[in-house]
Design an enzyme around this catalytic site. Sequence first.
Site, mmCIF file in Angstrom:
data_model
loop_
_atom_site.group_PDB
_atom_site.id
_atom_site.type_symbol
_atom_site.label_atom_id
_atom_site.label_comp_id
_atom_site.label_asym_id
_atom_site.label_seq_id
_atom_site.Cartn_x
_atom_site.Cartn_y
_atom_site.Cartn_z
ATOM 1 C CB ILE A 34 43.311 47.176 32.291
ATOM 2 C CG1 ILE A 34 44.444 48.165 32.290
ATOM 3 C CG2 ILE A 34 43.807 45.755 32.296
ATOM 4 C CD1 ILE A 34 45.276 48.153 33.568
ATOM 5 C CG ASN A 89 35.359 34.395 31.951
ATOM 6 O OD1 ASN A 89 34.620 33.857 31.133
ATOM 7 N ND2 ASN A 89 36.140 35.406 31.635
ATOM 8 N N GLY A 95 37.995 29.966 32.847
ATOM 9 C CA GLY A 95 38.919 31.006 32.398
ATOM 10 C C GLY A 95 38.974 32.220 33.315
ATOM 11 C CG HIS A 102 35.213 40.007 37.044
ATOM 12 N ND1 HIS A 102 35.957 39.185 37.867
ATOM 13 C CD2 HIS A 102 35.585 39.699 35.779
ATOM 14 C CE1 HIS A 102 36.737 38.427 37.122
ATOM 15 N NE2 HIS A 102 36.524 38.695 35.850
#
Length: 115
Positions: A34, A89, A95, A102
């Site tokens: 996004i 990450n 982070g 993912h």
Amino acid sequence: MSHDPNCIFCKIVAGQIPSKKAYEDEHLLAFHDIHPWAPVHVLIIPKQHIATHAELGTEHAELAGRMLLLAPRLMKELGVGNGFRTVINTGPDGGQEVYHLHMHVMGGPRPWLKG
Ligand code: AMP
Ligand code: ZN
């Protein structure tokens, strides 16, 4: 298949939150980030809820392989022909913001927003 009702990516898998899908099969979903950092920026996720890369075990070896193999195939399908970057990450210091495993896969002409 494990599912966390509070997890945003599980909701995307279930179709409860819309996403711009790039690929889907029985095991995996890929959708466009996004907030893309690069002209093409997709996230490859397992459909089953696994919180982080650190939680992958040998029982997930095939699934992990599927994620890794999908990245180049998807970039080719999306017209990325000059290389791409993959990032996972993991945990607070890594982070990680969304706690459903993912793999970021980014490509397209530079400059990019990050990295
Ligand atoms: P990470 O810091 O690796 O956990 O990154 C999570 C990524 O998920 C960020 O790049 C976000 O922009 C992306 N993201 C969060 N919510 C959504 C959503 N609903 N659809 C697509 N991407 C999302
Ligand atoms: Zn989840």
